[in-house]
Write an enzyme that holds these catalytic residues in place. Structure first.
Site, PDB file in Angstrom:
ATOM      1  N   ARG B 267      16.160 161.005  96.211  1.00 15.15           N
ATOM      2  CA  ARG B 267      15.489 160.509  95.003  1.00 15.15           C
ATOM      3  C   ARG B 267      16.192 159.233  94.573  1.00 15.15           C
ATOM      4  O   ARG B 267      17.398 159.219  94.389  1.00 15.15           O
ATOM      5  CB  ARG B 267      15.451 161.569  93.896  1.00 15.15           C
ATOM      6  CG  ARG B 267      16.780 161.914  93.265  1.00 15.15           C
ATOM      7  CD  ARG B 267      16.644 162.738  91.981  1.00 15.15           C
ATOM      8  NE  ARG B 267      17.708 163.699  91.821  1.00 15.15           N
ATOM      9  CZ  ARG B 267      18.943 163.430  91.372  1.00 15.15           C
ATOM     10  NH1 ARG B 267      19.270 162.207  91.022  1.00 15.15           N
ATOM     11  NH2 ARG B 267      19.845 164.377  91.281  1.00 15.15           N
ATOM     12  N   HIS B 271      17.915 162.555  88.087  1.00 19.98           N
ATOM     13  CA  HIS B 271      17.339 163.906  88.181  1.00 19.98           C
ATOM     14  C   HIS B 271      16.160 164.031  87.210  1.00 19.98           C
ATOM     15  O   HIS B 271      15.077 164.466  87.562  1.00 19.98           O
ATOM     16  CB  HIS B 271      18.408 164.941  87.853  1.00 19.98           C
ATOM     17  CG  HIS B 271      17.876 166.306  87.549  1.00 19.98           C
ATOM     18  ND1 HIS B 271      17.303 167.107  88.503  1.00 19.98           N
ATOM     19  CD2 HIS B 271      17.804 167.003  86.382  1.00 19.98           C
ATOM     20  CE1 HIS B 271      16.902 168.244  87.942  1.00 19.98           C
ATOM     21  NE2 HIS B 271      17.194 168.203  86.661  1.00 19.98           N
ATOM     22  N   TYR B 280      27.808 160.410  88.748  1.00 20.36           N
ATOM     23  CA  TYR B 280      28.215 161.287  89.855  1.00 20.36           C
ATOM     24  C   TYR B 280      27.995 160.717  91.246  1.00 20.36           C
ATOM     25  O   TYR B 280      28.285 161.373  92.232  1.00 20.36           O
ATOM     26  CB  TYR B 280      27.532 162.658  89.730  1.00 20.36           C
ATOM     27  CG  TYR B 280      26.031 162.622  89.583  1.00 20.36           C
ATOM     28  CD1 TYR B 280      25.204 162.423  90.679  1.00 20.36           C
ATOM     29  CD2 TYR B 280      25.437 162.800  88.332  1.00 20.36           C
ATOM     30  CE1 TYR B 280      23.830 162.405  90.539  1.00 20.36           C
ATOM     31  CE2 TYR B 280      24.052 162.777  88.179  1.00 20.36           C
ATOM     32  CZ  TYR B 280      23.261 162.577  89.293  1.00 20.36           C
ATOM     33  OH  TYR B 280      21.904 162.555  89.146  1.00 20.36           O
TER      34      TYR B 280
END
Lengths: 327, 372
Positions: B267, B271, B280
């Site tokens: 992706r 998210h 992250y």
């Protein structure tokens, strides 16, 4: 040292202090490490305490709670985060069938000192299944303690007490007030005892019992009704939902003779029913009106476009107060 | 009897075989060349793949903008995963059952979910959960991996009645850590159910990389434990995904049971719009790398142009069409009028019990009796 903190900051600080204070304490959960938790409740703790103490787990709630039980059996004090309350369900078997029963079925030989922290509740325009309030499931399970803070000060003190408690504690964090306001929070370790409610507003005419984000809604309703009608409502933050603080509840009802319970959870078989039953047992002859519940409707928590209509409002609480006092 | 040494050797051999068996299958390379003949995919289907991928990407970008503008709620973008979703959905029959997650609305739209319905879902409207009559598209599954069992059950019912339809469940790499993933594969294997388990392994479950999700090197290899076929494909290669799903569908329809497909993808964005991927991962670098080196849309366009199946004029016309379709969908959703709070009482049960009737009246009265 005392500063103004949000509830989230207070929770982060409680975790930080307990990690420093007790080497048996470990945090585990989804996205709690590198990401610092989806709400940032564990922000910075991985960097400070390392991967052995702050553990990003695979995506598996049964795995998180089940392994936390094993750790707790063998001398550690796990503090597990479940990302949202509605995601705890795969872990319910571990929580209800094992964590809650271990001390009892081993006749005290093994205890499970662990905390399950989880954000809960509606009011933040969350996606589906991010807004549930199913505290009653846990309060219906002997062996668990259920704690809900409603302020930054209490959140920190209650979480420290929960981590130090010898039994499993479900610690529900109301997302709606995670960042809604700040208050003074002392810097070091301090405890707010489990099992003790707090009178946050004194009054003589009616007792309102609430917790989580509903406490503030109830307080506002109490303030409005005093201005409008001169009635003084006592507002009590239950803080621990299981076991309940019977003495504070009963003392207040004996004083005011009227009571109202406010919770955002569904009305049917919610905690309100239990509190009313307690009042019935202990203070029936003091009552001047039936005890009302102002609660979430008995529908699945709806999607966010209408969640404000699902949640108890100040208007609904005011109406409940009027009907009770004018009964 | 095998010696300890024999076993150790066999184990090493098995790992080597597993590496080969679950090697990522690629048909359409990032440069638009193919690794072998693709005669089994007609030019019409190829153009349809492309049109859909362009459309859903534009839709996805629009939704991210709508969220930023506060016109929809938290949104889960899928940009980068178009080939996995479009390719798989195009390989289905219209009556097949689809069980998507909150990131699979591209697949749902290809399978027949109106764009406006998807917008309504992200506006927090209950109407967004409803698929057109006759279709079998379930609302996005929000908990993780739970719907794999529903797909298995729907497939079971189809098999029981002798109906030709199959079921497909979409999920991510994180879902493979949940118990329900394993229960679904196991049931599907035991009862030889006509179900396809399509995993889009985009490398991250929110912040957790796959290396932290599992010690197994691939997701496809999990199929071995249940003795069902497992396939690993380049998830940004729409031909490879389409073929794998078509084959899995044929097997399922022929009574040969389930297939686990792992589509390796990425992706590009967060998210959800509430997430910050820079916390992250090296977001800029990873996102740029995948966009420039493995993009699913670009490689198909290169292929189509090279084979005179698409040209600049068609591109221009389609881009204009896409813009107007997306705008029309958004306008339709926004024109739906204010959500009716009393609808929360509808459909809790088939027949409304007394307490819900009472609470419905209570809310109606509180709202001024407008709906009473």
């Amino acid at each position: 040292m005392s500063r103004e903190l949000t509830m989230l900051q207070a929770i982060q600080e409680a975790l930080d202090l307990k990690l420093a204070d007790d080497e048996r304490v470990v945090l585990l959960g989804e996205d709690i490490g590198v990401n610092g938790g989806v709400f940032r409740a564990t922000d910075g703790l991985l960097a400070k305490y390392g991967e052995k103490r702050v553990i990003d787990t695979p995506l598996a709630e049964s795995g998180i709670i089940g392994t936390a039980i094993g750790m707790a059996l063998n001398g550690m004090v796990p503090v597990a985060e479940i990302q949202f309350l509605a995601f705890i369900f795969p872990g319910l078997e571990q929580l209800l069938s094992h964590a809650a029963r271990m001390r009892h079925r081993t006749r005290g030989q093994f205890g499970v000192p662990m905390v399950i922290r989880t954000p809960y509740g509606a009011g933040i325009r969350g996606p589906e299944l991010h807004s549930e309030s199913v505290e009653a499931f846990f309060a219906h399970t002997p062996g668990l303690k259920v704690v809900v803070p409603s302020s930054p000060y209490d959140a920190k003190g209650l979480l420290i007490s929960a981590i130090e408690d010898p039994d499993p504690v479900v610690f529900l964090e109301p997302t709606r007030i995670y960042r809604a306001f700040r208050e003074e929070v002392p810097g070091g370790l301090y405890r707010v005892p489990l099992g003790q409610a707090k009178v946050v507003r004194e009054g003589e005419d009616l007792s309102i019992f609430a917790w989580g984000s509903m406490l503030r809604t109830a307080l506002r309703a109490a303030e409005q009704i005093e201005q409008e009608r001169g009635w003084r409502c006592e507002v009590i933050d239950l803080r621990t939902l299981y076991p309940l603080d019977r003495e504070t509840i009963i003392t207040s009802v004996q004083k005011t003779g009227r009571a109202l319970v406010v919770h955002e959870a569904h009305k049917t078989a919610g905690l309100g029913a239990e509190i009313i039953s307690l009042i019935n047992d202990e203070a029936l002859l003091y009552l001047r009106a039936p005890v009302k519940r102002i609660a979430g409707f008995d529908v699945p928590v709806p999607m966010f476009s209408v969640e404000d209509d699902y949640l108890p409002t100040e208007a609904r609480i005011r109406q409940g107060i009027e009907e009770t006092i004018l009964f | 009897m095998l010696t300890e040494n024999d076993r150790a050797q066999l184990w090493m051999q098995m790992k080597a075989h597993s590496d080969r068996l679950f090697e990522e299958i690629q048909v359409l390379k990032p440069d638009g060349e193919v690794t072998g003949p693709v005669d089994d995919i007609s030019p019409d289907v190829m153009r349809e793949m492309y049109r859909w991928m362009v459309l859903v990407r534009a839709f996805d970008r629009k939704c991210v903008i709508l969220q930023r503008q506060g016109r929809i709620g938290t949104y889960a973008p899928f940009e980068g995963q178009e080939a996995a979703q479009v390719g798989s959905a195009l390989a289905l029959a219209p009556e097949d059952w689809m069980f998507p997650t909150y990131r699979d609305h591209a697949a749902a739209m290809v399978h027949g979910q109106p764009l406006a319905t998807v917008v309504l879902y992200w506006m927090g409207r209950m109407e967004g959960c409803v698929c057109p009559p006759g279709k079998h598209i379930l609302p996005p599954c929000v908990p993780i991996a739970t719907h794999l069992l529903h797909a298995a059950g729907a497939a079971w019912a189809a098999k029981w009645r002798g109906e030709p339809m199959v079921a497909i469940a979409y999920f991510g790499d994180g879902a493979t850590s949940e118990g329900d993933f394993h229960e679904a594969l196991n049931f599907a294997g035991v009862f030889q159910l006509p179900v396809i388990f399509l995993c889009q392994n985009n490398g991250y479950a929110i912040s957790v990389p796959f290396s932290r999700q599992s010690a197994s090197r691939t997701i496809a290899q999990r199929a071995v434990a249940y003795d069902i076929p497992g396939v690993r494909v380049d998830g940004n290669d729409v031909f490879a995904v389409y073929r794998a799903v078509r084959q899995a569908r044929e097997r399922a329809a022929a009574g040969l049971g389930p297939t686990l497909i792992e589509a390796v993808t990425f992706r590009y964005g967060a998210h959800t719009t509430a997430d910050d991927p820079t916390r992250y991962r090296d977001q800029q670098r990873l996102s740029d790398e995948w966009r420039t080196q493995r993009d699913p849309v670009t490689r198909l366009r290169l292929y189509l142009e090279r084979h005179d199946l698409w040209d600049a004029r068609q591109e221009e016309a389609w881009q204009a069409e896409v813009a107007s379709r997306v705008d029309a969908a958004v306008q339709e959703a926004m024109a739906a009028g204010p959500a009716d709070p009393l609808a929360m009482f509808d459909h809790v049960y088939a027949d409304e019990p007394w307490h819900l009737a009472e609470q419905r009246r209570e809310l109606a009265t509180a709202r001024g009796g407008a709906h009473a």
